[in-house]
Structures are given as structure tokens and as C-alpha cells.
Design a protein around this motif. Structure first.
Motif, PDB file in Angstrom:
ATOM      1  N   SER A  52       0.853  -1.190   0.000  1.00 35.87           N
ATOM      2  CA  SER A  52       0.000   0.000   0.000  1.00 35.87           C
ATOM      3  C   SER A  52       0.888   1.239   0.000  1.00 35.87           C
ATOM      4  N   LYS A  53       0.279   2.394  -0.145  1.00 34.77           N
ATOM      5  CA  LYS A  53       1.047   3.639  -0.138  1.00 34.77           C
ATOM      6  C   LYS A  53       1.734   3.888   1.204  1.00 34.77           C
ATOM      7  N   PRO A  54       1.040   3.643   2.349  1.00 32.56           N
ATOM      8  CA  PRO A  54       1.739   3.819   3.637  1.00 32.56           C
ATOM      9  C   PRO A  54       2.943   2.887   3.781  1.00 32.56           C
ATOM     10  N   TRP A  55       2.800   1.639   3.299  1.00 31.60           N
ATOM     11  CA  TRP A  55       3.935   0.719   3.358  1.00 31.60           C
ATOM     12  C   TRP A  55       5.057   1.185   2.431  1.00 31.60           C
ATOM     13  N   LEU A  56       4.696   1.736   1.287  1.00 27.99           N
ATOM     14  CA  LEU A  56       5.694   2.271   0.359  1.00 27.99           C
ATOM     15  C   LEU A  56       6.496   3.382   1.022  1.00 27.99           C
ATOM     16  N   ALA A  57       5.777   4.286   1.693  1.00 25.80           N
ATOM     17  CA  ALA A  57       6.455   5.399   2.364  1.00 25.80           C
ATOM     18  C   ALA A  57       7.336   4.904   3.505  1.00 25.80           C
ATOM     19  N   LEU A  58       6.800   3.955   4.273  1.00 28.92           N
ATOM     20  CA  LEU A  58       7.539   3.455   5.432  1.00 28.92           C
ATOM     21  C   LEU A  58       8.803   2.707   5.010  1.00 28.92           C
ATOM     22  N   CYS A  59       8.677   1.824   4.028  1.00 31.89           N
ATOM     23  CA  CYS A  59       9.817   0.997   3.610  1.00 31.89           C
ATOM     24  C   CYS A  59      10.814   1.769   2.758  1.00 31.89           C
ATOM     25  N   SER A  60      10.447   2.980   2.350  1.00 27.93           N
ATOM     26  CA  SER A  60      11.378   3.827   1.597  1.00 27.93           C
ATOM     27  C   SER A  60      12.198   4.723   2.514  1.00 27.93           C
ATOM     28  N   ASP A  61      11.938   4.637   3.802  1.00 27.79           N
ATOM     29  CA  ASP A  61      12.678   5.444   4.776  1.00 27.79           C
ATOM     30  C   ASP A  61      14.172   5.124   4.669  1.00 27.79           C
TER      31      ASP A  61
END
Length: 374
Positions: A52-61
Motif C-alpha cells: 500500500s502507499k503507507p507501506w511504500l512510504a515506510l519501507c522507503s525510509d
């Protein structure tokens, strides 16, 4: 009445879905979640991004990516010209790094990977395609982050008329990502010079290995450089060139058909050789159990015929050992390259000898680059 209950359930599910969109792991606090993800291999993080988009943002940290544990991704090759110089170990999908090192080729006409250590790669480069062997310079790069640093000219690089050769090795520990060292010496160790990224300069040190002849790839482990020699011993030196030492190898390795190879796996030093002085040709693998006391333990013995289908040692050449598991890579000069799992005893063909000629094992690193890098 029933219709009203269904509506309430739908609203509740919709609200839960919205909460999940905001918080990828539900009620798990962000701090522990980041700590968990920082221990997940980078390839798994890439898959999580698709959830999902939140997972994308989190794992791109970037902080998570830098702390994420890495494993062996493939091999760099000592290729001339513009051919690909990286082999993806899995053989599936896109490799983690650019096989052509295009980010370097924009600045250097011709380059050849020489040594990998801790996720960095030491390359020789030439200003043009019309090169001579003695006109190269050195650059250290991080293929995962596409950062690089050009080194000043090697003070002991010799001219064609000299019979001696110069060797260069990279020393880098991802746990201390702010610095790297390049260790260089003449073939007989009469001259030794060390480059430090901290100072940006080469420093001459007094050699403790006079008349030693190194063979094979070096191993950088526990802040110490290790080299196998033609005298059937492992010589060691720290990154400052102050502490010089020697590790004896197991006695029966001295009777091997060829010089032993060394590598590091799971925090230990390994040595392996091909022994053709018995009734059958065998691969012997040893692990250094007691570093201070030079106590070796025989890890595995396997017949070459079980690996390649023929008992001919002179055609078999070890490549590397996997840094995270009991996996040995070997090549048969008559054809194929294989991986051999010392635990399961399984053998897998991973390519041809021609493909893996001059292969250097590579583990990616996403740590911060030293401040003076590009």
C-alpha cells in the motif's frame, strides 16, 4: 433492523480500512515497527512497498534501508570494455545494482572492478580506451548508492620496465561507514602504502611481510586484512599497518594439489583447497574456530566427482564462500560454475566458467558515504 446492523458493520470495516491505510501495522507503535523493519533483508523491504502507499512510504525510509541487513547479491567481474561487469546471483529479476556501473562510466572511459569489500568496490580506471597497463588510477564506489571517490595516484605504481607488480586491496567495514582504506604493495612487500579516506592521502608504512607472495583474493575481517601466500600461511595486518601477523593453516592443507583459498562466512575465517593426493580428488573446507590459538576445524569434505561428475582437480577452481551460510562457489575450467551447500549437500549449476572468470563476491551496503565522496 437487520439493514441497520449491516450498515454499521460496513462503516466499521471502512473505518478500520482507513486506519490501516494510515498505520501499516495497525496498533503497533512506529518505533518498534521501524526497529523490526530495520532487521528485514532489503529485498523483502522492496516487496513490502507493493502492499500500500503507507507501506511504500515506510519501507522507503532511508534510515531503515541503511540499517537493513544485506546478503550476497552476486559477483562483479574483471571485465574490460563496456560489457556488463555484474552477475545477479539469484538469476531472477533486476539486480540490485547497475551491471554496467553506468554512473562511473560517465566520468571514466574504461574501468575494471578489482576488489569488493563490505559493499564498496575498488576499480582501476583509464582516461581513454587506448590504455597501457601502467597508466591506470583508482576509484572506490558504492554501486548500491552510486556514490564514488577518486583516489590520488598510487605512489608505488610502477612502469612497464619494472618486473615487479603492484597489488591493491580495499578495506571497509559497514559498521564503521565513515571511512575506508586501500592497502597497496609491491609483489614482494618491499614497499607498502595505505590510503585512508579520513586523510585523503597515502601513507608509507614499514612492511612486516618481506619476501611473501600473496595469492587469491584477500579477506577483511575484524578490522584485519588477511592474505593467503605461496608459503602456505595466512598473513595479516591491521588497517594502520602497525600490527603484522601470521596464521598457520592446517597441516594437511600443505599437501594439497593447489594453493588454498580463504574467505569469511558468518564472522569466521574459512580456508578450502582441492586435495588430489589421496585415492579420490576431494574438496576440503576448514573453519578457524579459535582465532588467537589458530585452531582450525574441518567443516566439510566432498569428492570432486560428486560436484562436477569427474575426478580431475586441475580443472576445478574455488570462487568464494557465501558470507551468511555454508555455501561454496566453484568453477570447472572445462565448463560450469556451481554452488555447493555444505549442510544439505545440494549442488546447483549457476553458470559457465567463462561467465564467472575473475568473479568477485559482492554484498550491497546502503550506509552513508564518507563526506568527500561524489
Amino acid at each position: 433492523m437487520k439493514s441497520g446492523k449491516r450498515t454499521m458493520k460496513k462503516k466499521k470495516k471502512h473505518k478500520q480500512g482507513q486506519e490501516h491505510e494510515k498505520h501499516p501495522a495497525g496498533s503497533l507503535p512506529e518505533g518498534p515497527l521501524i526497529e523490526i523493519l530495520s532487521r528485514v533483508p532489503y529485498k523483502s523491504l522492496c516487496r513490502f512497498k507493493c502492499v500500500s502507499k503507507p507501506w511504500l512510504a515506510l519501507c522507503s525510509d532511508p534510515d531503515i534501508r541503511k540499517r537493513s541487513p544485506q546478503t550476497m547479491a552476486g559477483f562483479f567481474l574483471r571485465n574490460y570494455g563496456m560489457r556488463p561487469c555484474f552477475i545477479n546471483l539469484s538469476g531472477r529479476g533486476q539486480p540490485l545494482v547497475d551491471p554496467f556501473l553506468s554512473f562511473l562510466r560517465e566520468s571514466f572511459k574504461l574501468l575494471i572492478p578489482q576488489h569488493c569489500c563490505g559493499g564498496l568496490v575498488l576499480c582501476k580506471y583509464w582516461e581513454s580506451y587506448c590504455f597501457e597497463e601502467d597508466e591506470y588510477n583508482l576509484v572506490v564506489c558504492n554501486p548500491a548508492t552510486k556514490k564514488w571517490a577518486e583516489l590520488p595516484p598510487n605512489p608505488i605504481q610502477l612502469q612497464d620496465e619494472d618486473e615487479e607488480e603492484v597489488e591493491e586491496y580495499l578495506c571497509f567495514d559497514p559498521a564503521v561507514p565513515s571511512r575506508f582504506m586501500v592497502f597497496t604493495h609491491t609483489w614482494d612487500f618491499t614497499e607498502v602504502i595505505i590510503y585512508s579516506s579520513d586523510t585523503g592521502r597515502w601513507t608509507t608504512v614499514e612492511s612486516g611481510w618481506i619476501d611473501k607472495t600473496p595469492i587469491g583474493l584477500p579477506v577483511f575481517l575484524n578490522g584485519t586484512l588477511h592474505l593467503m601466500t605461496t608459503e602456505y600461511s595466512i598473513i595479516t595486518v591491521d588497517t594502520e599497518g602497525k600490527v603484522w601477523g601470521q596464521i598457520d593453516i592446517p597441516g594437511n592443507m600443505r599437501d594439497s594439489s593447489d594453493y588454498p583459498f580463504i574467505g569469511q562466512s558468518q564472522g569466521r575465517l574459512y580456508a578450502w583447497c582441492i586435495n588430489d593426493n589421496v585415492d579420490v580428488c576431494q574438496l576440503l573446507v576448514w573453519a578457524l574456530e579459535d582465532y588467537g590459538g589458530a585452531k582450525w576445524a574441518l567443516k566439510d569434505t566432498v569428492n570432486i566427482s560428486e560436484l562436477f561428475g569427474r575426478d580431475r582437480y586441475k580443472y576445478v577452481e574455488p570462487l568464494a564462500i557465501h558470507p551468511d551460510c555454508d555455501l561454496i562457489f566453484l568453477t570447472d575450467r572445462r565448463g560450469k560454475a556451481i554452488s555447493y551447500d555444505m549442510d544439505s549437500k545440494k549442488v546447483h549449476v549457476i553458470g559457465t566458467h567463462e561467465t564467472f572468470y575473475g568473479a568477485i563476491p559482492y554484498v550491497p551496503c546502503f550506509a552513508e558515504w564518507p563526506s568527500d565522496g561524489h
